[in-house]
Design a protein around this motif. Structure first.
Motif, PDB file in Angstrom:
ATOM      1  N   ASN B 197     -41.853 -51.228 -53.459  1.00  0.00           N
ATOM      2  CA  ASN B 197     -42.501 -52.321 -54.153  1.00  0.00           C
ATOM      3  C   ASN B 197     -41.786 -53.607 -54.386  1.00  0.00           C
ATOM      4  N   PRO B 198     -40.810 -53.739 -55.146  1.00  0.00           N
ATOM      5  CA  PRO B 198     -40.248 -55.024 -54.753  1.00  0.00           C
ATOM      6  C   PRO B 198     -39.718 -54.795 -53.344  1.00  0.00           C
ATOM      7  N   VAL B 199     -40.355 -55.327 -52.349  1.00  0.00           N
ATOM      8  CA  VAL B 199     -39.959 -55.074 -50.956  1.00  0.00           C
ATOM      9  C   VAL B 199     -39.039 -56.191 -50.474  1.00  0.00           C
ATOM     10  N   ARG B 200     -37.985 -55.794 -49.786  1.00  0.00           N
ATOM     11  CA  ARG B 200     -37.047 -56.766 -49.263  1.00  0.00           C
ATOM     12  C   ARG B 200     -37.620 -57.354 -47.977  1.00  0.00           C
ATOM     13  N   VAL B 201     -37.519 -58.673 -47.853  1.00  0.00           N
ATOM     14  CA  VAL B 201     -38.052 -59.362 -46.677  1.00  0.00           C
ATOM     15  C   VAL B 201     -36.877 -59.966 -45.914  1.00  0.00           C
ATOM     16  N   PRO B 202     -36.371 -59.233 -44.924  1.00  0.00           N
ATOM     17  CA  PRO B 202     -35.123 -59.657 -44.283  1.00  0.00           C
ATOM     18  C   PRO B 202     -35.273 -60.763 -43.253  1.00  0.00           C
ATOM     19  N   MET B 203     -36.510 -61.153 -42.946  1.00  0.00           N
ATOM     20  CA  MET B 203     -36.682 -62.177 -41.923  1.00  0.00           C
ATOM     21  C   MET B 203     -37.082 -63.513 -42.536  1.00  0.00           C
ATOM     22  N   SER B 204     -36.816 -64.595 -41.802  1.00  0.00           N
ATOM     23  CA  SER B 204     -37.131 -65.938 -42.288  1.00  0.00           C
ATOM     24  C   SER B 204     -38.633 -66.195 -42.176  1.00  0.00           C
ATOM     25  N   ARG B 205     -39.066 -67.269 -42.823  1.00  0.00           N
ATOM     26  CA  ARG B 205     -40.476 -67.669 -42.710  1.00  0.00           C
ATOM     27  C   ARG B 205     -40.822 -67.971 -41.253  1.00  0.00           C
ATOM     28  N   GLY B 206     -39.855 -68.527 -40.563  1.00  0.00           N
ATOM     29  CA  GLY B 206     -40.071 -68.841 -39.148  1.00  0.00           C
ATOM     30  C   GLY B 206     -40.334 -67.590 -38.328  1.00  0.00           C
ATOM     31  N   ASP B 207     -39.544 -66.543 -38.589  1.00  0.00           N
ATOM     32  CA  ASP B 207     -39.753 -65.282 -37.873  1.00  0.00           C
ATOM     33  C   ASP B 207     -41.099 -64.675 -38.224  1.00  0.00           C
ATOM     34  N   MET B 208     -41.457 -64.759 -39.502  1.00  0.00           N
ATOM     35  CA  MET B 208     -42.763 -64.242 -39.903  1.00  0.00           C
ATOM     36  C   MET B 208     -43.857 -64.973 -39.142  1.00  0.00           C
ATOM     37  N   GLY B 209     -43.716 -66.298 -39.064  1.00  0.00           N
ATOM     38  CA  GLY B 209     -44.693 -67.094 -38.333  1.00  0.00           C
ATOM     39  C   GLY B 209     -44.783 -66.680 -36.872  1.00  0.00           C
ATOM     40  N   ASP B 210     -43.638 -66.478 -36.254  1.00  0.00           N
ATOM     41  CA  ASP B 210     -43.638 -66.114 -34.839  1.00  0.00           C
ATOM     42  C   ASP B 210     -44.172 -64.702 -34.610  1.00  0.00           C
ATOM     43  N   TYR B 211     -44.172 -63.903 -35.657  1.00  0.00           N
ATOM     44  CA  TYR B 211     -44.769 -62.568 -35.545  1.00  0.00           C
ATOM     45  C   TYR B 211     -46.272 -62.623 -35.773  1.00  0.00           C
ATOM     46  N   LEU B 212     -46.680 -63.513 -36.672  1.00  0.00           N
ATOM     47  CA  LEU B 212     -48.078 -63.547 -37.104  1.00  0.00           C
ATOM     48  C   LEU B 212     -48.905 -64.628 -36.413  1.00  0.00           C
ATOM     49  N   GLY B 213     -48.300 -65.334 -35.483  1.00  0.00           N
ATOM     50  CA  GLY B 213     -49.028 -66.388 -34.783  1.00  0.00           C
ATOM     51  C   GLY B 213     -49.332 -67.586 -35.665  1.00  0.00           C
ATOM     52  N   LEU B 214     -48.394 -67.921 -36.566  1.00  0.00           N
ATOM     53  CA  LEU B 214     -48.578 -69.047 -37.478  1.00  0.00           C
ATOM     54  C   LEU B 214     -47.337 -69.937 -37.447  1.00  0.00           C
ATOM     55  N   THR B 215     -47.426 -71.115 -38.072  1.00  0.00           N
ATOM     56  CA  THR B 215     -46.241 -71.960 -38.198  1.00  0.00           C
ATOM     57  C   THR B 215     -45.539 -71.647 -39.518  1.00  0.00           C
ATOM     58  N   VAL B 216     -44.282 -72.079 -39.612  1.00  0.00           N
ATOM     59  CA  VAL B 216     -43.510 -71.905 -40.837  1.00  0.00           C
ATOM     60  C   VAL B 216     -44.278 -72.423 -42.053  1.00  0.00           C
ATOM     61  N   GLU B 217     -44.836 -73.595 -41.894  1.00  0.00           N
ATOM     62  CA  GLU B 217     -45.513 -74.233 -43.025  1.00  0.00           C
ATOM     63  C   GLU B 217     -46.713 -73.417 -43.488  1.00  0.00           C
ATOM     64  N   THR B 218     -47.464 -72.900 -42.540  1.00  0.00           N
ATOM     65  CA  THR B 218     -48.637 -72.112 -42.905  1.00  0.00           C
ATOM     66  C   THR B 218     -48.219 -70.811 -43.593  1.00  0.00           C
ATOM     67  N   VAL B 231     -51.165 -62.262 -56.900  1.00  0.00           N
ATOM     68  CA  VAL B 231     -51.158 -61.041 -56.099  1.00  0.00           C
ATOM     69  C   VAL B 231     -49.733 -60.570 -55.834  1.00  0.00           C
ATOM     70  N   ILE B 232     -48.826 -61.529 -55.675  1.00  0.00           N
ATOM     71  CA  ILE B 232     -47.423 -61.192 -55.457  1.00  0.00           C
ATOM     72  C   ILE B 232     -46.525 -62.045 -56.351  1.00  0.00           C
ATOM     73  N   THR B 233     -45.275 -61.614 -56.505  1.00  0.00           N
ATOM     74  CA  THR B 233     -44.276 -62.390 -57.223  1.00  0.00           C
ATOM     75  C   THR B 233     -43.019 -62.452 -56.368  1.00  0.00           C
ATOM     76  N   LEU B 234     -42.451 -63.656 -56.221  1.00  0.00           N
ATOM     77  CA  LEU B 234     -41.219 -63.783 -55.463  1.00  0.00           C
ATOM     78  C   LEU B 234     -40.034 -63.469 -56.367  1.00  0.00           C
ATOM     79  N   LYS B 235     -39.231 -62.495 -55.940  1.00  0.00           N
ATOM     80  CA  LYS B 235     -38.050 -62.115 -56.703  1.00  0.00           C
ATOM     81  C   LYS B 235     -36.811 -62.598 -55.965  1.00  0.00           C
ATOM     82  N   GLU B 236     -35.699 -62.635 -56.692  1.00  0.00           N
ATOM     83  CA  GLU B 236     -34.455 -63.063 -56.045  1.00  0.00           C
ATOM     84  C   GLU B 236     -34.004 -62.046 -54.993  1.00  0.00           C
ATOM     85  N   GLY B 237     -33.231 -62.533 -54.050  1.00  0.00           N
ATOM     86  CA  GLY B 237     -32.723 -61.659 -53.001  1.00  0.00           C
ATOM     87  C   GLY B 237     -33.746 -61.416 -51.909  1.00  0.00           C
ATOM     88  N   ASN B 238     -34.581 -62.424 -51.651  1.00  0.00           N
ATOM     89  CA  ASN B 238     -35.598 -62.309 -50.597  1.00  0.00           C
ATOM     90  C   ASN B 238     -36.499 -61.106 -50.791  1.00  0.00           C
TER      91      ASN B 238
END
Lengths: 257, 257
Positions: B197-218, B231-238
């Motif tokens: 649950n607090p899930v660690r997100v080890p990849m950058s927004r850019g990588d997420m975009g390149d996985y999801l077919g979106l741009t960094v900004e989107t 729906v979600i809360t951003l915690k420290e440590g990505n």
DNA sequence: CGGAAGATTGAAATTACTCAAAAGGTGTGG
DNA sequence: CCACACCTTTTGAGTAATTTCAATCTTCCG
């Protein structure tokens, strides 16, 4: 909305695996003399092995719009397409649809790592297919290691195609998607020994859209644009001629105009 | 542009498979006592079989940005990830990139039905991985049918994931893609025995975009929107906490707002 | 020949993208 | 320990590609 019609499962016309006695002696089982024997999964099995297989399988025919199975159904059998064409798709609750693949003669479907089918298989052009109950398939795989190797190879190739499709869906423009799709269709036709250049396009614009992540209108417009720029020509009978192969390849690769 | 840095291949720090003599007797080979033994491909092999395997493998470590191999390289080895994280991607000539998967502890990569790798494998978080030359792998598969069954099973599961990803890329909105991705990340973390649950997100927004077919900004905007709507809360440590599981699941399924 | 489904074209709307700038984090060296 | 530089993320404003809605045209069957 395009929810599939059809009989909801294994309801095609049954054609018994048993053979008419008038046939030549050496053809001891329908599997041995099967049309797609050399291309399909069974290519790795010997004549004797195929003889055993024949009694486990059943050959059916299915009409346009019929479904072999639905996404979510308990997986009861897997299939080998002997002729015709199918589309496989997944649905979102509101009816949005993604076609994950088109299948033709020689293709294999219905294996799943879980108990339920992950997609619906609907007939695009009248299909003849043989089916094998999942448990029998499981048993066969355990019995014949070469079969499992063969399936691994098929799955690996499918996976490579799926990754290519992710690139298309995630990063290519509408124009590039259409160009890639037409080239893919053409190459697959060639593999089956059918005409590669005026290539027959057996699916509707809607199906193309659902495969390429586009709307019908965008598909139509993109095709028109390729036609106008002289890259393709629309021929009668749902066929498309590629008139500038280099260009369409460049566009498909993302290197186009 | 983000062409990968690194040593361009099998250049990680080598850690010989041979073992220090100070270890307990029953641990006769590193493979037998491997961290990921129960999850990885090798789970189906017995202790004795693993002993034989150990002499064929080599364990290396790789730093962030290193690549295990590039798309188009001749496939020389396959790998099992013992720790860390990788991204796999394909590129278009103009640099557009599609990430086809993220790999973690226990995952297997590098098998290909053709002679060349179909994607680049780049390190996201420092990786420890063992490698096995392709010919040896091929030989192992022929020797141990259960290994080929295991690989078939893994490939089938990968294929199901790939089809799910096609649905996401072809038919889901930005919001739905992000929701689906976060849920997937969370479930995979759980499988590895890490916090779901607090899930660690080890990849950058850019990588997420390149996985999801979106741009960094989107990607950033969609995450902000999920955050704003509670729906979600951003915690420290990505890390990201899912505060409304039902809602994020509904959104991911395409049944949301 | 008539009707229905599929395909094409047009115009307006929308989602996501592009370009641009500011804000937030991280690591290094003084 | 702070300051600076660099990189990532976020936010804003305008744009472009694709979608949506609507109408027309074509094709295919009965």
């Amino acid at each position: 909305m395009q929810y599939s019609s059809g009989d909801g499962g294994l309801g095609g016309q049954v054609e018994e695996a048993a053979y008419s006695p008038a046939l030549p002696r050496d053809v001891s089982s329908p599997c041995v003399s099967c049309d797609v024997r050399t291309q399909a999964v069974c290519a790795v099995l010997s004549d004797e092995e195929l003889n055993g297989l024949a009694s486990l399988t059943q050959t059916n025919t299915y009409e346009v719009g019929d479904t072999l199975f639905f996404e979510g159904d308990t997986a009861g059998a897997c299939f080998i397409v002997q002729g015709g064409a199918l589309k496989l798709y997944k649905l979102l609750p509101d009816g949005r649809r993604q076609i994950t693949g088109f299948l033709f003669k020689g293709d294999f479907l219905g294996m799943t790592p879980v108990e339920e089918y992950g997609y619906t298989a609907e007939v695009l052009e009248p299909v003849k297919a043989c089916s094998l109950p999942s448990e029998k398939m499981q048993a066969l795989v355990e019995t014949y290691p070469k079969l499992s190797n063969r399936l691994l190879n098929l799955a690996s190739m499918e996976l490579a195609v799926a990754q290519e499709q992710m690139l298309l869906l995630g990063r290519k423009t509408a124009q590039e998607r259409i160009a890639s799709f037409l080239l893919w269709l053409s190459r697959r036709a060639e593999d089956r020994g059918e005409s590669a250049n005026p290539v027959r396009v057996p699916m509707s614009r809607g199906d193309m859209g659902d495969y390429l992540g586009l709307t019908v209108e965008t598909v139509s417009r993109s095709i028109t644009k390729l036609k106008t720029s002289g890259v393709i020509t629309l021929k009668e009978g749902n066929r498309i001629e590629i008139t500038d192969l280099d260009m369409i390849e460049a566009i498909a690769a993302g290197d186009g105009a």
